[in-house]
Design a protein around this motif. Structure first.
Motif, PDB file in Angstrom:
ATOM      1  N   ASP A   1      -3.065 -46.542  11.563  1.00 15.02           N
ATOM      2  CA  ASP A   1      -1.843 -47.232  11.175  1.00 15.02           C
ATOM      3  C   ASP A   1      -0.989 -46.222  10.401  1.00 15.02           C
ATOM      4  O   ASP A   1      -1.335 -45.824   9.288  1.00 15.02           O
ATOM      5  CB  ASP A   1      -2.181 -48.442  10.306  1.00 15.02           C
ATOM      6  CG  ASP A   1      -0.960 -49.264   9.947  1.00 15.02           C
ATOM      7  OD1 ASP A   1       0.050 -48.679   9.502  1.00 15.02           O
ATOM      8  OD2 ASP A   1      -1.021 -50.491  10.107  1.00 15.02           O
ATOM      9  N   ALA A   2       0.113 -45.803  11.004  1.00 18.72           N
ATOM     10  CA  ALA A   2       0.943 -44.754  10.413  1.00 18.72           C
ATOM     11  C   ALA A   2       1.433 -45.114   9.008  1.00 18.72           C
ATOM     12  O   ALA A   2       1.418 -44.271   8.109  1.00 18.72           O
ATOM     13  CB  ALA A   2       2.128 -44.454  11.323  1.00 18.72           C
ATOM     14  N   ALA A   3       1.834 -46.344   8.802  1.00 18.14           N
ATOM     15  CA  ALA A   3       2.358 -46.749   7.492  1.00 18.14           C
ATOM     16  C   ALA A   3       1.272 -46.670   6.417  1.00 18.14           C
ATOM     17  O   ALA A   3       1.536 -46.223   5.294  1.00 18.14           O
ATOM     18  CB  ALA A   3       2.935 -48.151   7.561  1.00 18.14           C
ATOM     19  N   LEU A   4       0.068 -47.095   6.755  1.00 16.55           N
ATOM     20  CA  LEU A   4      -1.017 -47.055   5.769  1.00 16.55           C
ATOM     21  C   LEU A   4      -1.425 -45.616   5.440  1.00 16.55           C
ATOM     22  O   LEU A   4      -1.606 -45.266   4.272  1.00 16.55           O
ATOM     23  CB  LEU A   4      -2.226 -47.839   6.281  1.00 16.55           C
ATOM     24  CG  LEU A   4      -2.034 -49.346   6.444  1.00 16.55           C
ATOM     25  CD1 LEU A   4      -3.284 -49.988   7.037  1.00 16.55           C
ATOM     26  CD2 LEU A   4      -1.679 -49.991   5.114  1.00 16.55           C
ATOM     27  N   VAL A   5      -1.556 -44.788   6.475  1.00 16.89           N
ATOM     28  CA  VAL A   5      -1.938 -43.388   6.241  1.00 16.89           C
ATOM     29  C   VAL A   5      -0.825 -42.657   5.491  1.00 16.89           C
ATOM     30  O   VAL A   5      -1.095 -41.851   4.601  1.00 16.89           O
ATOM     31  CB  VAL A   5      -2.286 -42.681   7.566  1.00 16.89           C
ATOM     32  CG1 VAL A   5      -2.581 -41.209   7.331  1.00 16.89           C
ATOM     33  CG2 VAL A   5      -3.475 -43.353   8.235  1.00 16.89           C
ATOM     34  N   GLU A   6       0.419 -42.961   5.812  1.00 12.12           N
ATOM     35  CA  GLU A   6       1.539 -42.348   5.087  1.00 12.12           C
ATOM     36  C   GLU A   6       1.465 -42.680   3.603  1.00 12.12           C
ATOM     37  O   GLU A   6       1.655 -41.807   2.758  1.00 12.12           O
ATOM     38  CB  GLU A   6       2.872 -42.820   5.670  1.00 12.12           C
ATOM     39  CG  GLU A   6       4.071 -42.249   4.958  1.00 12.12           C
ATOM     40  CD  GLU A   6       5.363 -42.766   5.538  1.00 12.12           C
ATOM     41  OE1 GLU A   6       5.872 -43.808   5.057  1.00 12.12           O
ATOM     42  OE2 GLU A   6       5.868 -42.123   6.473  1.00 12.12           O
ATOM     43  N   GLN A   7       1.195 -43.926   3.272  1.00 10.28           N
ATOM     44  CA  GLN A   7       1.120 -44.318   1.861  1.00 10.28           C
ATOM     45  C   GLN A   7      -0.015 -43.588   1.144  1.00 10.28           C
ATOM     46  O   GLN A   7       0.143 -43.146   0.004  1.00 10.28           O
ATOM     47  CB  GLN A   7       0.951 -45.833   1.717  1.00 10.28           C
ATOM     48  CG  GLN A   7       1.096 -46.311   0.299  1.00 10.28           C
ATOM     49  CD  GLN A   7       2.444 -45.944  -0.297  1.00 10.28           C
ATOM     50  OE1 GLN A   7       3.482 -46.295   0.244  1.00 10.28           O
ATOM     51  NE2 GLN A   7       2.444 -45.238  -1.413  1.00 10.28           N
ATOM     52  N   VAL A   8      -1.160 -43.441   1.818  1.00 11.53           N
ATOM     53  CA  VAL A   8      -2.286 -42.703   1.228  1.00 11.53           C
ATOM     54  C   VAL A   8      -1.883 -41.252   0.964  1.00 11.53           C
ATOM     55  O   VAL A   8      -2.128 -40.717  -0.123  1.00 11.53           O
ATOM     56  CB  VAL A   8      -3.529 -42.767   2.143  1.00 11.53           C
ATOM     57  CG1 VAL A   8      -4.602 -41.796   1.683  1.00 11.53           C
ATOM     58  CG2 VAL A   8      -4.081 -44.189   2.184  1.00 11.53           C
ATOM     59  N   LEU A   9      -1.252 -40.610   1.945  1.00 15.75           N
ATOM     60  CA  LEU A   9      -0.847 -39.212   1.770  1.00 15.75           C
ATOM     61  C   LEU A   9       0.200 -39.056   0.674  1.00 15.75           C
ATOM     62  O   LEU A   9       0.148 -38.102  -0.110  1.00 15.75           O
ATOM     63  CB  LEU A   9      -0.338 -38.637   3.086  1.00 15.75           C
ATOM     64  CG  LEU A   9      -1.391 -38.358   4.141  1.00 15.75           C
ATOM     65  CD1 LEU A   9      -0.746 -37.894   5.434  1.00 15.75           C
ATOM     66  CD2 LEU A   9      -2.389 -37.317   3.661  1.00 15.75           C
ATOM     67  N   ILE A  10       1.153 -39.974   0.613  1.00 16.39           N
ATOM     68  CA  ILE A  10       2.160 -39.922  -0.453  1.00 16.39           C
ATOM     69  C   ILE A  10       1.480 -40.045  -1.817  1.00 16.39           C
ATOM     70  O   ILE A  10       1.810 -39.296  -2.750  1.00 16.39           O
ATOM     71  CB  ILE A  10       3.231 -41.008  -0.249  1.00 16.39           C
ATOM     72  CG1 ILE A  10       4.131 -40.632   0.930  1.00 16.39           C
ATOM     73  CG2 ILE A  10       4.053 -41.234  -1.522  1.00 16.39           C
ATOM     74  CD1 ILE A  10       5.088 -41.722   1.365  1.00 16.39           C
ATOM     75  N   ASN A  11       0.533 -40.959  -1.939  1.00 16.68           N
ATOM     76  CA  ASN A  11      -0.186 -41.109  -3.210  1.00 16.68           C
ATOM     77  C   ASN A  11      -0.956 -39.842  -3.561  1.00 16.68           C
ATOM     78  O   ASN A  11      -0.939 -39.389  -4.718  1.00 16.68           O
ATOM     79  CB  ASN A  11      -1.144 -42.299  -3.145  1.00 16.68           C
ATOM     80  CG  ASN A  11      -0.432 -43.625  -3.121  1.00 16.68           C
ATOM     81  OD1 ASN A  11       0.755 -43.720  -3.419  1.00 16.68           O
ATOM     82  ND2 ASN A  11      -1.151 -44.666  -2.750  1.00 16.68           N
ATOM     83  N   LEU A  12      -1.632 -39.248  -2.568  1.00 20.51           N
ATOM     84  CA  LEU A  12      -2.393 -38.023  -2.825  1.00 20.51           C
ATOM     85  C   LEU A  12      -1.476 -36.861  -3.215  1.00 20.51           C
ATOM     86  O   LEU A  12      -1.798 -36.089  -4.132  1.00 20.51           O
ATOM     87  CB  LEU A  12      -3.228 -37.647  -1.605  1.00 20.51           C
ATOM     88  CG  LEU A  12      -4.425 -38.553  -1.318  1.00 20.51           C
ATOM     89  CD1 LEU A  12      -5.033 -38.206   0.036  1.00 20.51           C
ATOM     90  CD2 LEU A  12      -5.474 -38.429  -2.422  1.00 20.51           C
ATOM     91  N   LEU A  13      -0.349 -36.730  -2.528  1.00 19.92           N
ATOM     92  CA  LEU A  13       0.584 -35.656  -2.873  1.00 19.92           C
ATOM     93  C   LEU A  13       1.208 -35.879  -4.250  1.00 19.92           C
ATOM     94  O   LEU A  13       1.376 -34.928  -5.018  1.00 19.92           O
ATOM     95  CB  LEU A  13       1.666 -35.525  -1.800  1.00 19.92           C
ATOM     96  CG  LEU A  13       1.199 -34.921  -0.482  1.00 19.92           C
ATOM     97  CD1 LEU A  13       2.289 -35.042   0.575  1.00 19.92           C
ATOM     98  CD2 LEU A  13       0.787 -33.474  -0.659  1.00 19.92           C
ATOM     99  N   THR A  14       1.541 -37.123  -4.567  1.00 21.27           N
ATOM    100  CA  THR A  14       2.082 -37.430  -5.895  1.00 21.27           C
ATOM    101  C   THR A  14       1.065 -37.080  -6.979  1.00 21.27           C
ATOM    102  O   THR A  14       1.413 -36.454  -7.992  1.00 21.27           O
ATOM    103  CB  THR A  14       2.469 -38.923  -5.984  1.00 21.27           C
ATOM    104  OG1 THR A  14       3.467 -39.192  -4.992  1.00 21.27           O
ATOM    105  CG2 THR A  14       3.004 -39.279  -7.359  1.00 21.27           C
ATOM    106  N   ASN A  15      -0.188 -37.458  -6.776  1.00 22.29           N
ATOM    107  CA  ASN A  15      -1.244 -37.122  -7.731  1.00 22.29           C
ATOM    108  C   ASN A  15      -1.420 -35.617  -7.840  1.00 22.29           C
ATOM    109  O   ASN A  15      -1.638 -35.081  -8.942  1.00 22.29           O
ATOM    110  CB  ASN A  15      -2.572 -37.767  -7.326  1.00 22.29           C
ATOM    111  CG  ASN A  15      -2.545 -39.281  -7.452  1.00 22.29           C
ATOM    112  OD1 ASN A  15      -1.657 -39.853  -8.074  1.00 22.29           O
ATOM    113  ND2 ASN A  15      -3.501 -39.935  -6.819  1.00 22.29           N
TER     114      ASN A  15
END
Length: 85
Positions: free
Chosen positions: A45-59
């Motif tokens: 699911d592109a939206a779910l994986v995108e949110q995970v990556l955004i969170n990881l990059l923000t962290n």
């Protein structure tokens, strides 16, 4: 809502997320490299994986604040029947 998986090219997907996060990473002058075979794909699911990556990059940006040469690396590879990101 239930996940909506689709075929994703991982390299292109990572590059899109890095582009979205460019301004955030620029705040600390972070370099971000993507290491993925161009042909690597996953069903996700592109939206779910995108949110995970955004969170990881923000962290990552928060954790690297104050470092002399902040570097973030996104990698993905096929391991047997799985794709590790």
């Amino acid at each position: 809502p239930p996940p909506k998986p689709s075929q994703l090219n991982v390299s292109q997907f990572f590059e899109q997320v890095v582009t979205l996060m460019q301004a955030e990473m620029a705040k600390i002058s972070a370099i971000c490299t993507v290491e993925v075979a161009d042909s690597l794909t996953v069903m996700a699911d592109a939206a779910l994986v995108e949110q995970v990556l955004i969170n990881l990059l923000t962290n990552s940006v928060q954790a690297l604040e104050g470092q002399a040469t902040p570097h973030i690396r996104l990698t993905a590879k096929r391991v047997g029947n799985e794709v590790w990101m």
